[in-house]
Scaffold this active site. Structure first.
Site, mmCIF file in Angstrom:
data_model
loop_
_atom_site.group_PDB
_atom_site.id
_atom_site.type_symbol
_atom_site.label_atom_id
_atom_site.label_comp_id
_atom_site.label_asym_id
_atom_site.label_seq_id
_atom_site.Cartn_x
_atom_site.Cartn_y
_atom_site.Cartn_z
ATOM 1 C CG ASP A 123 19.173 8.100 -0.078
ATOM 2 O OD1 ASP A 123 18.157 8.715 -0.598
ATOM 3 O OD2 ASP A 123 19.658 8.009 1.271
ATOM 4 C CG ASN A 157 26.657 9.818 1.263
ATOM 5 O OD1 ASN A 157 25.986 10.849 1.805
ATOM 6 N ND2 ASN A 157 26.104 8.614 1.159
ATOM 7 C CG ASP A 197 39.467 -2.558 11.040
ATOM 8 O OD1 ASP A 197 40.562 -2.713 11.484
ATOM 9 O OD2 ASP A 197 38.744 -3.179 11.172
ATOM 10 C CB THR A 206 22.191 9.934 7.864
ATOM 11 O OG1 THR A 206 22.075 10.445 6.484
ATOM 12 C CG2 THR A 206 21.711 11.002 8.881
ATOM 13 C CB SER A 249 27.153 2.206 9.910
ATOM 14 O OG SER A 249 26.099 2.413 9.341
ATOM 15 C CB ALA A 292 37.511 -1.189 14.031
ATOM 16 C CD GLN A 352 28.461 5.020 -6.762
ATOM 17 O OE1 GLN A 352 28.487 4.689 -8.025
ATOM 18 N NE2 GLN A 352 27.624 4.438 -5.879
#
Length: 299
Positions: free
Chosen positions: A81, A155, A185, A196, A201, A220, A254
């Site tokens: 990806d 993304n 954080d 995704t 996450s 967080a 990146q």
């Protein structure tokens, strides 16, 4: 058999010099795919870095990314990806369609399996495919009245703290209207494509690629009432650094910009979109089920 696409560019996930076995494997794979394309009636060119690191500079015409956008009808991206996201960012302004062959581990946007790529790719080259467009984020880091860093993201944009520092404090405005001060954080602003990735996450929702929206997800957060929120992608989001140490902004993981107090990260929808081609009958929900292992053991 003649292909719908006259001129195809090959862009690969390549190994840096020093690993001879990996380089030889990459060279063999790219040569096999190029031979398959030529047998389908396509003219084949290799992206410059791909040709260099695979040692195929003299075997096929070599083109820069800029040349590919101008001269080719299709880009075939072989890798994970990350490789597909990089190609999508670089070629979005050209409108060139991309097909992804998955050489990585997950493959949310590279959906052709390497082991049977010929059977899947052949009908696509003949014109049997589904076309899909993915939105991009255009970001500028403002320091005073000067833009000190610009980047595109397919993304997400992530503002976060250094590994050993405490929380960051961020001031968020939407279309010029104050929304909140957040201590956390960090903060993620993700496209549907990025929903995704890190955003998921961190507890954010999955957003279908056809939805014209962004996801903003705190990482967080100090206050549990600071929850992920879906915003229209027509909105201009501004994130100002109020407090914290070793703060950075990442764009698709990146590019990296070191930030100072008072810096403003301005996020808006890019005028360009990436064009992905999928096998006919492709479904985003099939991808989610397969990659996230939903309903294992079911039909």
């Amino acid at each position: 058999m003649n292909s719908t696409f006259r001129h195809v560019a090959l862009i690969g996930k390549y190994q840096t010099p020093g690993n001879r076995e990996a380089t030889a494997a990459s060279r063999s794979l790219m040569a096999d795919i190029a031979d398959f394309l030529q047998r389908r009636g396509c003219e084949v060119s290799l992206e410059h870095d791909t040709a260099h690191y695979t040692g195929l500079r003299d075997a096929y015409p070599v083109r820069t990314v800029q040349d590919i956008g101008r001269d080719c009808d299709l880009a075939l991206v072989v890798g994970g990806d990350g490789t597909m996201l990089g190609s999508g960012r670089q070629l979005a302004h050209t409108g060139l369609p991309l097909i992804g062959i998955n050489q990585g581990r997950v493959g949310f946007v590279t959906d052709i399996r390497l082991e049977n790529y010929q059977a899947t790719l052949a009908p696509m080259l003949a014109g049997e495919y589904t076309r899909e467009f993915r939105s991009l984020i255009q970001t500028c880091v403002m320091r005073g009245e000067e833009c000190v860093f610009e980047a595109l993201a397919l993304n997400d944009v992530v503002v976060n703290r250094g590994g050993t520092s405490g929380m960051v404090e961020l001031r968020i405005t939407i279309d010029g209207h104050f929304m909140a001060n957040q201590r956390a954080d960090g903060l993620i602003i993700a496209t549907p494509t990025g929903s995704t990735a890190y955003a998921m996450s961190a507890g954010g929702p999955i957003l279908h690629p056809s939805v014209a929206g962004w996801i903003m997800v705190p990482i967080a957060p100090h206050m549990l009432s600071n929850r992920p929120i879906v915003l229209p992608d027509s909105a201009v989001v501004e994130v100002t650094i109020v407090a914290g140490r070793d703060i950075a902004a990442n764009f698709d993981m990146q590019s990296l910009a070191s930030l100072q107090h008072g810096d403003r990260i301005v996020v808006r929808r890019s005028e360009h979109r990436s064009c992905f081609l999928h096998p006919q009958g492709w479904s985003y929900f099939d991808t989610l089920r397969q990659k996230l292992h939903w309903n294992e053991g079911g039909q």
